[in-house]
Design a protein around this motif. Sequence first.
Motif, mmCIF file in Angstrom:
data_model
loop_
_atom_site.group_PDB
_atom_site.id
_atom_site.type_symbol
_atom_site.label_atom_id
_atom_site.label_comp_id
_atom_site.label_asym_id
_atom_site.label_seq_id
_atom_site.Cartn_x
_atom_site.Cartn_y
_atom_site.Cartn_z
ATOM 1 N N ILE A 199 3.064 -0.069 10.144
ATOM 2 C CA ILE A 199 3.111 -1.441 9.618
ATOM 3 C C ILE A 199 4.437 -1.686 8.901
ATOM 4 O O ILE A 199 5.068 -2.737 9.069
ATOM 5 N N GLN A 200 4.872 -0.717 8.107
ATOM 6 C CA GLN A 200 6.166 -0.844 7.434
ATOM 7 C C GLN A 200 7.304 -0.968 8.438
ATOM 8 O O GLN A 200 8.241 -1.749 8.246
ATOM 9 N N CYS A 201 7.236 -0.182 9.499
ATOM 10 C CA CYS A 201 8.247 -0.232 10.561
ATOM 11 C C CYS A 201 8.351 -1.641 11.121
ATOM 12 O O CYS A 201 9.449 -2.168 11.329
ATOM 13 N N PHE A 202 7.217 -2.272 11.352
ATOM 14 C CA PHE A 202 7.201 -3.633 11.885
ATOM 15 C C PHE A 202 7.777 -4.629 10.878
ATOM 16 O O PHE A 202 8.649 -5.443 11.214
ATOM 17 N N ILE A 203 7.321 -4.557 9.649
ATOM 18 C CA ILE A 203 7.765 -5.505 8.624
ATOM 19 C C ILE A 203 9.256 -5.351 8.337
ATOM 20 O O ILE A 203 9.978 -6.343 8.187
ATOM 21 N N ASN A 204 9.727 -4.112 8.286
ATOM 22 C CA ASN A 204 11.137 -3.837 7.966
ATOM 23 C C ASN A 204 12.058 -3.912 9.181
ATOM 24 O O ASN A 204 13.259 -3.685 9.054
ATOM 25 N N LYS A 205 11.482 -4.201 10.347
ATOM 26 C CA LYS A 205 12.251 -4.296 11.587
ATOM 27 C C LYS A 205 13.063 -3.026 11.844
ATOM 28 O O LYS A 205 14.245 -3.068 12.169
ATOM 29 N N GLU A 206 12.392 -1.893 11.677
ATOM 30 C CA GLU A 206 13.049 -0.613 11.910
ATOM 31 C C GLU A 206 13.317 -0.413 13.407
ATOM 32 O O GLU A 206 12.611 -0.955 14.253
ATOM 33 N N ASN A 207 14.334 0.357 13.692
ATOM 34 C CA ASN A 207 14.700 0.617 15.087
ATOM 35 C C ASN A 207 13.801 1.684 15.693
ATOM 36 O O ASN A 207 13.561 2.727 15.084
ATOM 37 N N ILE A 208 13.314 1.393 16.892
ATOM 38 C CA ILE A 208 12.520 2.345 17.666
ATOM 39 C C ILE A 208 13.318 2.653 18.934
ATOM 40 O O ILE A 208 13.804 1.737 19.592
ATOM 41 N N PRO A 209 13.477 3.938 19.294
ATOM 42 C CA PRO A 209 14.230 4.266 20.511
ATOM 43 C C PRO A 209 13.637 3.574 21.736
ATOM 44 O O PRO A 209 12.415 3.417 21.843
ATOM 45 N N GLU A 210 14.500 3.123 22.621
ATOM 46 C CA GLU A 210 14.033 2.435 23.833
ATOM 47 C C GLU A 210 13.115 3.331 24.658
ATOM 48 O O GLU A 210 12.154 2.867 25.264
ATOM 49 N N ASP A 211 13.414 4.617 24.684
ATOM 50 C CA ASP A 211 12.605 5.549 25.470
ATOM 51 C C ASP A 211 11.638 6.314 24.558
ATOM 52 O O ASP A 211 11.397 7.501 24.746
ATOM 53 N N CYS A 224 5.855 0.139 17.025
ATOM 54 C CA CYS A 224 5.989 0.752 15.699
ATOM 55 C C CYS A 224 4.786 1.623 15.371
ATOM 56 O O CYS A 224 4.932 2.741 14.857
ATOM 57 N N LEU A 225 3.590 1.124 15.666
ATOM 58 C CA LEU A 225 2.383 1.900 15.384
ATOM 59 C C LEU A 225 2.344 3.171 16.226
ATOM 60 O O LEU A 225 2.018 4.256 15.713
ATOM 61 N N ILE A 226 2.678 3.046 17.496
ATOM 62 C CA ILE A 226 2.664 4.223 18.376
ATOM 63 C C ILE A 226 3.648 5.284 17.881
ATOM 64 O O ILE A 226 3.298 6.461 17.714
ATOM 65 N N TYR A 227 4.874 4.861 17.631
ATOM 66 C CA TYR A 227 5.930 5.807 17.288
ATOM 67 C C TYR A 227 5.695 6.464 15.923
ATOM 68 O O TYR A 227 5.775 7.692 15.782
ATOM 69 N N ARG A 228 5.396 5.645 14.911
ATOM 70 C CA ARG A 228 5.245 6.182 13.556
ATOM 71 C C ARG A 228 3.936 6.959 13.383
ATOM 72 O O ARG A 228 3.892 7.948 12.642
ATOM 73 N N ALA A 240 -9.462 3.212 6.858
ATOM 74 C CA ALA A 240 -9.055 1.853 6.481
ATOM 75 C C ALA A 240 -8.910 1.714 4.967
ATOM 76 O O ALA A 240 -7.989 1.047 4.475
ATOM 77 N N THR A 241 -9.805 2.351 4.220
ATOM 78 C CA THR A 241 -9.735 2.278 2.753
ATOM 79 C C THR A 241 -8.451 2.907 2.242
ATOM 80 O O THR A 241 -7.794 2.375 1.330
ATOM 81 N N PHE A 242 -8.062 4.047 2.819
ATOM 82 C CA PHE A 242 -6.787 4.669 2.438
ATOM 83 C C PHE A 242 -5.610 3.752 2.789
ATOM 84 O O PHE A 242 -4.664 3.615 2.001
ATOM 85 N N VAL A 243 -5.659 3.148 3.984
ATOM 86 C CA VAL A 243 -4.568 2.248 4.406
ATOM 87 C C VAL A 243 -4.426 1.093 3.422
ATOM 88 O O VAL A 243 -3.314 0.747 2.989
ATOM 89 N N VAL A 244 -5.534 0.485 3.070
ATOM 90 C CA VAL A 244 -5.512 -0.657 2.145
ATOM 91 C C VAL A 244 -4.901 -0.259 0.806
ATOM 92 O O VAL A 244 -4.034 -0.963 0.261
ATOM 93 N N GLN A 245 -5.339 0.882 0.258
ATOM 94 C CA GLN A 245 -4.836 1.305 -1.047
ATOM 95 C C GLN A 245 -3.342 1.610 -1.001
ATOM 96 O O GLN A 245 -2.581 1.239 -1.913
ATOM 97 N N LYS A 246 -2.900 2.262 0.059
ATOM 98 C CA LYS A 246 -1.479 2.607 0.168
ATOM 99 C C LYS A 246 -0.617 1.349 0.301
ATOM 100 O O LYS A 246 0.480 1.273 -0.273
ATOM 101 N N LEU A 247 -1.089 0.369 1.061
ATOM 102 C CA LEU A 247 -0.329 -0.873 1.205
ATOM 103 C C LEU A 247 -0.300 -1.650 -0.109
ATOM 104 O O LEU A 247 0.719 -2.263 -0.461
ATOM 105 N N LYS A 248 -1.399 -1.635 -0.835
ATOM 106 C CA LYS A 248 -1.420 -2.294 -2.152
ATOM 107 C C LYS A 248 -0.434 -1.623 -3.099
ATOM 108 O O LYS A 248 0.243 -2.297 -3.887
ATOM 109 N N ASN A 249 -0.355 -0.297 -3.034
ATOM 110 C CA ASN A 249 0.587 0.435 -3.878
ATOM 111 C C ASN A 249 2.034 0.056 -3.570
ATOM 112 O O ASN A 249 2.921 0.194 -4.421
ATOM 113 N N LEU A 250 2.267 -0.409 -2.333
ATOM 114 C CA LEU A 250 3.612 -0.843 -1.923
ATOM 115 C C LEU A 250 3.877 -2.303 -2.311
ATOM 116 O O LEU A 250 4.966 -2.816 -2.065
#
Length: 261
Positions: free
Chosen positions: A243-255, A176-180, A106-116
């Motif tokens: 999380i980025q995939c969700f925020i950016n509305k990236e495409n995830i394959p239907e299958d 998004c979380l599953i795929y990425r 979680a600490t790594f996730v927080v720092q990386k998101l802050k960097n973004l």
Amino acid sequence: MLNKDRKTLNNQNVKISFNAGNAILSFIGIAILAATIFTMWTPSNLFSNQMQNIYDIWQSQSVGTYPTPTQLPPARIGIVAGHYGNDSGAVCSDGFTEMEANLKIATFVVQKLKNLGFTVDLLEEFDPRLAQYNGMVLVSIHNDSCDYINDEATGFKVAAPADSLYQDRSERLEKCLIYRYHEATGLKFHVNTITPDMTSYHTFSEINKETTAAIIETGFLNLDEQIIRNQPELLADGIVAGIQCFINKENIPEDYLSEIP
């Protein structure tokens, strides 16, 4: 003198006639152009490519760029380190705990998101700030048992709330979380062991209904021990990508599930 005045008057009359003629011709030209446009603008071709192109060009020329008077507040994201501030969670034979693993990731996730550029809150399991927490995304990070169950007890799990005000958003975050996460870590999605404890996770009912949330178990502390203990930053990369995939509305394959072993 009189003849000169008559000549001047005749010249002026010629100029007036000429100017009047030009005005009439211009008017006729405009009328013809207008008639042509209105002839084009019929129900059959109202949405034709030609008329659409005209409309698009007009739109691109008529929309101006205006400076923003004040900077918009950055998007807020909540990251819960499972069991942090409450208990140890699962405890391994050497004393390593689930809470330690969750907090490190979680600490790594927080720092990386802050960097973004995001505003990010690192939250405890029963953090007072969770009450009506209002953010773009909230993800709670956990891990599964230290005990050996069977050879299939390896991989990660992701679950969205069983009951959500915006089910489409919850499902998109889950996908998004599953795929990425799988892309980043290579771990398989352990879909068959998602429990009601995950889909009815207590935090889901505490946060603001506008907040899109999910819970992830990043692996099994037994068979996935090496990647959890030694590569927590890699696991964090997978969560951040989701999380980025969700925020950016990236495409995830239907299958997309068929692409995850």
